[in-house]
Enzyme design. Structure first.
Site, PDB file in Angstrom:
ATOM      1  N   ASN A   1     -12.714   7.430   6.012  1.00 48.17           N
ATOM      2  CA  ASN A   1     -12.865   6.513   7.132  1.00 48.17           C
ATOM      3  C   ASN A   1     -11.818   6.698   8.220  1.00 48.17           C
ATOM      4  O   ASN A   1     -12.101   6.481   9.401  1.00 48.17           O
ATOM      5  CB  ASN A   1     -12.859   5.069   6.640  1.00 48.17           C
ATOM      6  CG  ASN A   1     -14.129   4.708   5.901  1.00 48.17           C
ATOM      7  OD1 ASN A   1     -15.180   5.290   6.146  1.00 48.17           O
ATOM      8  ND2 ASN A   1     -14.044   3.760   4.984  1.00 48.17           N
TER       9      ASN A   1
ATOM     10  N   TYR B   1       0.810  -1.219   0.000  1.00 51.22           N
ATOM     11  CA  TYR B   1       0.000   0.000   0.000  1.00 51.22           C
ATOM     12  C   TYR B   1       0.843   1.269   0.000  1.00 51.22           C
ATOM     13  O   TYR B   1       0.305   2.372   0.011  1.00 51.22           O
ATOM     14  CB  TYR B   1      -0.925   0.018   1.224  1.00 51.22           C
ATOM     15  CG  TYR B   1      -1.765  -1.217   1.349  1.00 51.22           C
ATOM     16  CD1 TYR B   1      -2.725  -1.516   0.395  1.00 51.22           C
ATOM     17  CD2 TYR B   1      -1.582  -2.105   2.410  1.00 51.22           C
ATOM     18  CE1 TYR B   1      -3.488  -2.669   0.487  1.00 51.22           C
ATOM     19  CE2 TYR B   1      -2.336  -3.258   2.515  1.00 51.22           C
ATOM     20  CZ  TYR B   1      -3.292  -3.536   1.553  1.00 51.22           C
ATOM     21  OH  TYR B   1      -4.046  -4.680   1.642  1.00 51.22           O
TER      22      TYR B   1
ATOM     23  N   HIS C   1      -4.269   6.383  -0.993  1.00 53.82           N
ATOM     24  CA  HIS C   1      -4.713   6.436   0.400  1.00 53.82           C
ATOM     25  C   HIS C   1      -3.559   6.630   1.374  1.00 53.82           C
ATOM     26  O   HIS C   1      -3.794   6.843   2.568  1.00 53.82           O
ATOM     27  CB  HIS C   1      -5.466   5.147   0.736  1.00 53.82           C
ATOM     28  CG  HIS C   1      -6.749   5.364   1.467  1.00 53.82           C
ATOM     29  ND1 HIS C   1      -7.395   6.578   1.540  1.00 53.82           N
ATOM     30  CD2 HIS C   1      -7.534   4.489   2.177  1.00 53.82           C
ATOM     31  CE1 HIS C   1      -8.510   6.441   2.242  1.00 53.82           C
ATOM     32  NE2 HIS C   1      -8.613   5.193   2.639  1.00 53.82           N
TER      33      HIS C   1
ATOM     34  N   ASN D   1      -9.186   2.334   9.026  1.00 50.90           N
ATOM     35  CA  ASN D   1     -10.462   2.430   9.732  1.00 50.90           C
ATOM     36  C   ASN D   1     -10.333   2.510  11.244  1.00 50.90           C
ATOM     37  O   ASN D   1     -11.317   2.820  11.922  1.00 50.90           O
ATOM     38  CB  ASN D   1     -11.355   1.236   9.377  1.00 50.90           C
ATOM     39  CG  ASN D   1     -11.797   1.254   7.928  1.00 50.90           C
ATOM     40  OD1 ASN D   1     -11.508   2.188   7.188  1.00 50.90           O
ATOM     41  ND2 ASN D   1     -12.494   0.212   7.523  1.00 50.90           N
TER      42      ASN D   1
ATOM     43  N   TYR E   1      -4.291   0.161  10.351  1.00 51.17           N
ATOM     44  CA  TYR E   1      -5.116   0.229   9.151  1.00 51.17           C
ATOM     45  C   TYR E   1      -6.059   1.419   9.301  1.00 51.17           C
ATOM     46  O   TYR E   1      -6.391   1.854  10.396  1.00 51.17           O
ATOM     47  CB  TYR E   1      -5.860  -1.074   8.844  1.00 51.17           C
ATOM     48  CG  TYR E   1      -4.937  -2.157   8.361  1.00 51.17           C
ATOM     49  CD1 TYR E   1      -4.515  -2.189   7.040  1.00 51.17           C
ATOM     50  CD2 TYR E   1      -4.449  -3.116   9.234  1.00 51.17           C
ATOM     51  CE1 TYR E   1      -3.637  -3.166   6.591  1.00 51.17           C
ATOM     52  CE2 TYR E   1      -3.568  -4.097   8.798  1.00 51.17           C
ATOM     53  CZ  TYR E   1      -3.161  -4.107   7.473  1.00 51.17           C
ATOM     54  OH  TYR E   1      -2.287  -5.068   7.043  1.00 51.17           O
TER      55      TYR E   1
END
EC number: 3.1.1.29
Length: 224
Positions: free
Chosen positions: A126, A27, A32, A80, A78
């Site tokens: 989020n 990632y 993001h 969230n 992560y």
């Protein structure tokens, strides 16, 4: 949610910069993870090593730069669950909400734009939803980095967890460089000055001006 009256931007004294993203090399270069990218650049620029701290559920570092003590955080929860990490650092160091600047990606802004604000809603992000939930307030500064909206039939998750196209990479590099300058301006000259200086910039063109003369017109699993 407890309603906390936002402090005036001139009263804010930054203590901590938080960059949002998802952990893991798969990632690292996604839209993001723009917040992670900015914190990594600040850490390198200021010579502050980032070390995984279990008590903070994130990579944390502190040191002296720009004439004072600086703290940096990348939540490793992560996206969230980012609020768990931010809450842990605030509680440990007894930091005020208004002393935290959160850096993250924003689909509502096109690539090449950034936006500083002293408070505000999560705007559908989020990671910000989690932070607002855990802090019980929206009254903290944030720096939003535009990544644009999905094109064609691409869904939102695929967009934010996708990488930048080669044609976008040059713009991204400019945005990250200017984001670092914006954070330093917040620390040295205050949020209001930084907002006035950096919010009008449009870095999307090949000859984008960085001095404001080219202003724009008037998700446990990788999570989004």
């Amino acid at each position: 949610m407890t309603q906390v009256k936002p402090k005036e931007v001139d009263e804010i004294s930054l203590q901590l910069v938080v960059g949002l993203g998802n952990p893991g090399p798969q990632y690292a270069n996604t839209r993001h993870n723009c917040g992670f990218m900015v914190v990594d650049r600040l850490a390198q620029r200021w010579g502050i090593p980032l070390v995984l701290e279990k008590r903070f559920q994130g990579s944390y570092g502190e040191g002296f730069a720009l004439g004072g003590k600086r703290r940096l955080l990348k939540p490793e929860t992560y996206m969230n669950r980012s609020g768990q990490s931010v809450r842990a650092v605030l509680d440990w160091y007894k930091l005020d909400l208004a002393s935290v600047l959160v850096v993250y990606d924003d689909m509502d802004l096109p690539l090449g734009r950034l936006r500083l604000r002293g408070s505000g809603s999560a705007g559908g992000h989020n990671g910000m939803k989690s932070i607002i939930q855990h802090l019980g307030s929206e009254a903290f500064p944030r720096l939003r980095l535009g990544v644009g909206k999905p094109k064609g039939s691409q869904d939102v998750v695929g967009h934010v967890l996708g990488g930048f196209a080669p044609a976008e990479q040059e713009v991204l590099e400019r945005v990250l460089d200017v984001a670092v300058e914006a954070v330093e301006c917040c620390w040295q000259e205050g949020l209001r000055t930084a907002m006035n200086r950096f919010n009008p910039l449009d870095l999307s063109g090949p000859s984008s001006d960085l001095d404001g003369s080219n202003p724009a017109p008037g998700h446990g699993e990788a999570s989004s």
